[in-house]
Design a protein around this motif. Structure first.
Motif, short mmCIF file in Angstrom:
data_model
loop_
_atom_site.label_atom_id
_atom_site.label_comp_id
_atom_site.label_asym_id
_atom_site.label_seq_id
_atom_site.Cartn_x
_atom_site.Cartn_y
_atom_site.Cartn_z
N CYS A 41 14.41 60.98 47.59
CA CYS A 41 13.43 62.07 47.71
C CYS A 41 12.03 61.49 47.86
O CYS A 41 11.24 61.94 48.71
N HIS A 42 11.73 60.47 47.05
CA HIS A 42 10.40 59.86 47.14
C HIS A 42 10.14 59.28 48.52
O HIS A 42 9.04 59.41 49.07
N ARG A 43 11.15 58.66 49.11
CA ARG A 43 10.96 58.03 50.42
C ARG A 43 10.66 59.06 51.51
O ARG A 43 10.14 58.70 52.56
N ALA A 44 10.98 60.32 51.26
CA ALA A 44 10.71 61.37 52.25
C ALA A 44 9.40 62.10 52.00
O ALA A 44 8.99 62.93 52.82
N ILE A 45 8.74 61.81 50.87
CA ILE A 45 7.48 62.49 50.58
C ILE A 45 6.43 62.05 51.59
O ILE A 45 6.25 60.87 51.86
N GLY A 46 5.73 63.01 52.11
CA GLY A 46 4.82 62.79 53.24
C GLY A 46 5.26 63.61 54.43
O GLY A 46 4.46 63.98 55.28
N MET A 47 6.56 63.91 54.47
CA MET A 47 7.07 64.89 55.42
C MET A 47 6.74 66.29 54.90
O MET A 47 6.67 66.51 53.69
N GLY A 48 6.60 67.23 55.82
CA GLY A 48 6.51 68.62 55.40
C GLY A 48 7.89 69.13 55.03
O GLY A 48 8.92 68.57 55.44
N GLY A 49 7.93 70.20 54.25
CA GLY A 49 9.21 70.75 53.82
C GLY A 49 10.09 71.22 54.96
O GLY A 49 11.32 71.23 54.84
N ASP A 50 9.47 71.59 56.08
CA ASP A 50 10.26 72.03 57.24
C ASP A 50 11.06 70.89 57.84
O ASP A 50 12.05 71.11 58.54
N GLN A 51 10.63 69.65 57.58
CA GLN A 51 11.31 68.47 58.11
C GLN A 51 12.17 67.78 57.05
O GLN A 51 13.20 67.18 57.37
N LEU A 52 11.75 67.86 55.80
CA LEU A 52 12.35 67.05 54.75
C LEU A 52 13.79 67.43 54.44
O LEU A 52 14.63 66.55 54.21
N VAL A 53 14.11 68.72 54.44
CA VAL A 53 15.45 69.14 54.03
C VAL A 53 16.51 68.58 54.97
O VAL A 53 17.51 67.99 54.53
#
Length: 218
Positions: A41-53
């Motif tokens: 999850c941490h490695r994906a922080i910086g993405m917006g929620g529309d992209q992260l899921v």
């Protein structure tokens, strides 16, 4: 010579919030039957929620439960946002950039209410020329849309992004904008440089001490 506009990411760059976000996404996925390790999850922080899921859970999960997980994340983060604080030197950096004659735009993919909370923490409204949030565009980082929107707010001139993640670098590169990174997001120097950062600093304080060596000071 007119300096470039300064586009400032806020989550993880000006505000110490990345690890709260990582924990909240972990909990939101768990509430919908999926355990994704916090480190991922941490490695994906910086993405917006529309992209992260979809990035973390796949397109099928996104189609079936993406909106529900994002709603869960919003509610959970509302319980933790009071714990977030500006990094040392955050407001001072904005003041320094203004002193150099830079236009300053907050380039945020946070929810509107969260962005306004951060602006309050920084007392930044009198200092900046504007800001973006997740409602400003259809696609958030690593898509270039938010960077392009921030450049437009700055008047369309040359700009440099100050961020903290590889996703910042990728979005800026796609928008043909250079990136200076701070390690406050938890990413390593090598991976930030590989993603396109032109320079990496350990802290906002270190960046402030070296602004003369960046495009803002030349």
């Amino acid at each position: 010579m007119t300096p470039p506009a300064a586009l400032l990411d806020i989550d993880g760059t000006l505000i110490d919030s990345n690890y709260q976000h990582a924990l909240v996404w972990y909990r939101a996925f768990r509430l919908h039957g999926l355990t994704i390790p916090v480190w991922r999850c941490h490695r994906a922080i910086g993405m917006g929620g529309d992209q992260l899921v979809s990035h973390l859970a796949g397109e099928g999960f996104e189609r079936e439960q993406g909106d529900a997980v994002r709603m869960e994340e919003k509610a959970l983060y509302a319980q933790l946002i009071a714990e977030t604080q500006p990094f040392e030197g955050a407001r001072g950096l904005i003041e320094d950039l203004r002193g150099l004659g830079c236009k300053v735009v907050i380039s945020s993919s946070a929810q509107s209410k969260d962005t306004h909370h951060y602006l309050d923490l920084l007392d930044a409204r009198p200092l900046v020329d504007g800001w973006t949030d997740s409602s400003s565009v259809d696609a958030t980082k690593p898509a270039p849309d938010l960077i392009e929107a921030a450049v437009e707010i700055a008047g369309g001139a040359k700009a440099v992004l100050i961020g903290d993640s590889t996703w910042d670098c990728k979005a800026a590169k796609a928008a043909k904008v250079q990136t200076i990174c701070i390690r406050t997001g938890g990413f390593g120097v090598d991976e930030l440089l590989e993603a396109g950062a032109i320079a990496v600093y350990d802290s906002l304080t270190e960046l402030r001490e070296n602004l003369a060596d960046t495009p803002f000071g030349t």
